[in-house]
Enzyme design. Structure first.
Site, PDB file in Angstrom:
ATOM      1  N   GLU A 162      15.505   7.239  -8.640  1.00 56.39           N
ATOM      2  CA  GLU A 162      15.695   6.237  -9.681  1.00 56.39           C
ATOM      3  C   GLU A 162      15.253   6.716 -11.059  1.00 56.39           C
ATOM      4  OE1 GLU A 162      14.958   2.315  -6.844  1.00 56.39           O
ATOM      5  OE2 GLU A 162      13.275   3.168  -7.973  1.00 56.39           O
ATOM      6  N   GLU A 202       8.661  -2.683 -11.420  1.00 52.62           N
ATOM      7  CA  GLU A 202       8.849  -1.367 -12.040  1.00 52.62           C
ATOM      8  C   GLU A 202      10.243  -0.804 -11.809  1.00 52.62           C
ATOM      9  OE1 GLU A 202       7.721  -0.416  -7.831  1.00 52.62           O
ATOM     10  OE2 GLU A 202       7.321  -2.003  -9.292  1.00 52.62           O
ATOM     11  N   GLU A 249       7.699  17.510  -9.355  1.00 55.04           N
ATOM     12  CA  GLU A 249       7.442  16.555  -8.284  1.00 55.04           C
ATOM     13  C   GLU A 249       8.091  16.944  -6.963  1.00 55.04           C
ATOM     14  OE1 GLU A 249       8.256  11.760  -7.671  1.00 55.04           O
ATOM     15  OE2 GLU A 249       9.433  12.930  -9.101  1.00 55.04           O
ATOM     16  N   ARG A 259      11.217  -5.305  -7.260  1.00 60.63           N
ATOM     17  CA  ARG A 259      10.021  -4.615  -7.735  1.00 60.63           C
ATOM     18  C   ARG A 259      10.023  -4.660  -9.260  1.00 60.63           C
ATOM     19  NH1 ARG A 259      11.132   1.102  -6.023  1.00 60.63           N
ATOM     20  NH2 ARG A 259      13.258   0.308  -6.122  1.00 60.63           N
ATOM     21  N   SER A 273       0.855  -1.174   0.000  1.00 60.63           N
ATOM     22  CA  SER A 273       0.000   0.000   0.000  1.00 60.63           C
ATOM     23  C   SER A 273       0.902   1.238   0.000  1.00 60.63           C
ATOM     24  CB  SER A 273      -0.929  -0.016   1.218  1.00 60.63           C
ATOM     25  OG  SER A 273      -1.867   1.027   1.158  1.00 60.63           O
ATOM     26  N   ASP A 316      10.796   6.793  -0.855  1.00 57.02           N
ATOM     27  CA  ASP A 316      11.730   5.875  -1.518  1.00 57.02           C
ATOM     28  C   ASP A 316      12.709   6.685  -2.374  1.00 57.02           C
ATOM     29  OD1 ASP A 316       9.324   6.480  -2.907  1.00 57.02           O
ATOM     30  OD2 ASP A 316       9.467   4.683  -4.139  1.00 57.02           O
TER      31      ASP A 316
END
Length: 532
Positions: free
Chosen positions: A508, A280, A493, A278, A210, A311
């Site tokens: 990333e 992605e 962002e 992950r 989540s 992250d």
């Protein structure tokens, strides 16, 4: 800290190096079974070696590109074709991918900024650009269809994102877009009902985790406009959201999923149920883990760091410096437990007639406050820190997570005064407040500032009467947003709050424009400033 010895005994019983067995039952290479019997399969399982080859050979610069592609024919056929053709001497992997998949769009890429518009007018004009209509089911896509329209952040982020959406809604509310807010709440309730929780985003590769649980705050935001009937409308979904985060609460010694037993009852951690890279960010995770021979525990910690929304950040690093030492699942975070306190507060409004639930919620709320004050409060510095339950001590990593207890009115006035002073002396920068005090090269560290953390800090300070500092932060952030917009025609962002002449960096992927939560927080803060 008289409970530390007991905490040590509880922590020592649990596994320190490998994820608990119950937690690894669901991994992202297996089929996920949903509450209503629906199923989603992830691309690494559907495509096998093709998926791994595309990601590790970096067919696309951004690992997320491939997982967002749309298959032109059934995955099973593509997989068989790859097995038959890939051994050919003149086989071209990228050509094969382009022949079998449609590339995803980049949201707002073609949007032409009208520089004659003010920053606020620009943001309002972006809402239609960032709005996706209800989704049609597509067997060749990783997108989990949603029944109602929703806002995406922009750039590479082509789907709805959980915690982003609350901060986007702040701006939608200022724009009078309450129908769209309700649509998005309907979508989140739909995800809770069908998936069992709100995933990181509406993609199959996000289903094992989540994000910071802001659904209750979204409901509260709409209730401010529509009244308490909104609490009744979404109370079943809110209860299921709570049950998801509290799954494993019956444990008495070993952490299960998001739950960690402490001397003060169950506290929560971030925890992704997958134990592989992950999808992605497959190449990034795979290479990182191979570099240090990290194993499943490291994959779990990387994934759980992604669930945190931060992250990545020095908050999650054992040495406070390097992602190679990531230990997310060992940490009881201040912000998560404050958010769950907020969810419990909203549930009390949703179920006033349920005496038994009221008792459970009030006990948990009291425990969370006590835990933050006894285990997370750094008295010498005068602020909250995350708690490492394995090492039974605070992490020693100051971050803006300290403001979440202020947002939810969990701190005393004396504590809030101390935090305000600490923020003023250490976190306040020319462009707002910095995320942490360390420059590690990670995007959730210095010198970057993020819209959601500006909002949580400003509202938290206002809750305790620190209007002047809150207004200073708001004005500096708005000024930085407007400066970047004047220079580039974009809202982005994240921002460099230490040197306003430089772009933000780290992470990333490149800095993304659009951008949902920056737009939302800007409009909300602009309105605050104009009212003063």
């Amino acid at each position: 800290m008289r409970y530390y010895l007991l905490f040590f005994l509880l922590a020592f019983i649990s596994c320190k190096t490998e994820p608990d067995k119950k937690a690894v039952e669901i991994v992202n290479t297996t089929q996920e079974t949903l509450e209503k019997g629906e199923t989603h399969q992830t691309l690494d399982g559907l495509l096998g070696q093709l998926f791994e080859d595309v990601q590790l050979e970096q067919v696309f610069p951004d690992s997320k590109t491939f997982v967002d592609c749309i298959a032109k024919r059934p995955y099973s056929e593509i997989k068989i074709a790859y097995e038959q053709e890939s051994d050919s001497a003149n086989f071209d992997l990228k050509a094969f991918v382009l022949e079998n998949f449609e590339l995803p769009e980049t949201i707002s890429l073609d949007f032409k900024t009208d520089k004659s518009k003010s920053a606020a007018e620009h943001v309002v004009s972006l809402w239609p650009v960032l709005t996706r209509v209800s989704d049609a089911k597509n067997e060749g896509s990783t997108l989990i269809p949603l029944p109602e329209p929703y806002i995406v952040p922009g750039g590479r982020f082509r789907e709805v994102y959980y915690w982003d959406s609350y901060f986007t809604m702040l701006g939608l509310a200022e724009s009078g877009e309450f129908e769209l807010i309700d649509d998005m709440l309907e979508n989140f309730a739909h995800l809770i009902e069908t998936v069992g929780h709100i995933p990181n985003g509406n993609r199959t590769y996000y289903i094992t985790r989540s994000q910071p649980p802001f659904f209750s705050q979204m409901v509260a935001l709409l209730a401010e406009s529509r009244g308490d009937s909104i609490y009744t409308k979404y109370r079943v979904a809110l209860r299921k959201e709570y049950d998801f985060w509290m799954d494993g609460k019956e444990t008495t010694n070993t952490p299960v999923y998001h739950c960690v037993a402490t001397p003060l009852g169950i506290m929560n951690r971030y925890f992704d149920r997958g134990t592989s890279p992950r999808e992605e960010s497959y190449r990034e995770d795979y290479n990182q883990v191979q570099k240090v021979n990290g194993g499943e525990k490291m994959y779990s910690d990387l994934r759980s760091g992604a669930e945190s929304g931060w992250d990545y950040s020095s908050r999650w690093f054992a040495n406070g410096k390097s992602i190679e030492t990531i230990i997310t699942t060992d940490i009881i975070p201040v912000d998560l437990n404050a958010l769950l306190y907020g969810l419990e507060t909203v549930l009390l409004k949703c179920y006033p007639e349920d005496i038994e639930l009221k008792k459970i919620l009030e006990e948990s709320m009291a425990n969370r406050k006590k835990f933050l004050n006894e285990f997370c409060w750094n008295a010498s510095e005068g602020m909250y820190e995350d708690f490492n339950w394995v090492k039974e001590k605070q992490t020693g990593e100051p971050s803006l997570a300290m403001t979440f207890p202020l947002f939810f009115n969990m701190a005393s006035q004396e504590q809030a005064d101390s935090i305000a002073e600490y923020i003023k002396n250490n976190f306040l920068k020319p462009g707002g407040v910095v995320t942490t005090l360390k420059n590690t090269g990670e995007q959730w560290d210095a010198p970057n500032g993020w819209a959601p953390l500006q909002w949580m800090t400003i509202v938290g300070l206002e809750n305790y009467g620190h209007e002047e500092l809150a207004n200073t932060i708001a004005q500096r952030w708005v000024k930085l947003n407007e400066k970047v917009y004047a220079n580039t025609g974009k809202f982005v962002e994240k921002y460099n709050v230490e040197d306003m002449s430089l772009d933000a960096g780290g992470g990333e992927y490149p800095v993304q424009d659009g951008f949902g939560w920056s737009n939302g927080v800007y409009l909300a803060l602009k309105a605050k400033i104009n009212k003063k």
